[in-house]
Design an enzyme around this catalytic site. Structure first.
Site, PDB file in Angstrom:
ATOM      1  N   TYR A  65      -7.436  -7.205  54.237  1.00 33.50           N
ATOM      2  CA  TYR A  65      -7.740  -7.373  55.659  1.00 33.50           C
ATOM      3  C   TYR A  65      -6.468  -7.503  56.508  1.00 33.50           C
ATOM      4  O   TYR A  65      -6.300  -6.755  57.485  1.00 33.50           O
ATOM      5  CB  TYR A  65      -8.693  -8.549  55.838  1.00 33.50           C
ATOM      6  N   GLU A  72      -3.342  -0.960  61.576  1.00 33.07           N
ATOM      7  CA  GLU A  72      -3.988  -0.589  62.835  1.00 33.07           C
ATOM      8  C   GLU A  72      -3.086  -0.909  64.030  1.00 33.07           C
ATOM      9  O   GLU A  72      -2.909  -0.084  64.929  1.00 33.07           O
ATOM     10  CB  GLU A  72      -5.321  -1.315  62.980  1.00 33.07           C
TER      11      GLU A  72
END
Length: 143
Positions: A65, A72
């Protein structure tokens, strides 16, 4: 929603960013995450959930994660100069709709939104992990 945004409004739309290492970073983490998640769902539906799949579902995210989020954010950051220079998806006044939209600013707001959202989602998964793997009962805050 972030996956749709990243794929269509960043990667697909901004060709120069498609070859960045950060894209590979988040795509690999997404891939491992989805393989783990859907293996978990499939075996669970078949009532034959191997412990390793359950363990992987509630442990891999601890590393994947944050790595995915970094990928991103680096990708969006890398897209900013191109968006600013090209003015893509931006709408300036005056126009017939009498509205203004700046995609460059929108990308910055999206990046800032990760600050409150990431910890919330990450700690939710940690609570789920404790509940599923360790059988802990977690009390929710009362309003």
């Amino acid at each position: 929603m972030s996956r749709i945004f990243m794929v269509w409004f960043v990667i697909h739309s901004i060709r120069p960013i498609q070859n960045e290492e950060s894209v590979v970073l988040f795509l690999v983490t997404w891939t491992v995450t989805e393989i783990t998640r859907y293996s978990f769902y499939t075996f669970n539906l078949l009532n034959h959930l191997p412990y390793f799949i359950k363990w992987a579902r509630y442990n891999f995210f601890i590393i994947l994660y944050p790595i995915g989020v970094v990928g991103e954010l680096l990708t969006i950051y890398g897209a900013l100069p191109f968006v600013k220079k090209s003015g893509m998806y931006s709408l300036r006044l005056p126009n017939k709709f009498n509205v203004s939209f700046d995609y460059y600013t929108c990308l910055i707001i999206v990046m800032i939104a990760y600050i409150p959202l990431f910890p919330q989602l990450y700690f939710h998964m940690l609570r789920q992990r404790r509940k599923v793997l360790h059988g802990e009962v977690i009390k929710e805050k009362e309003d």
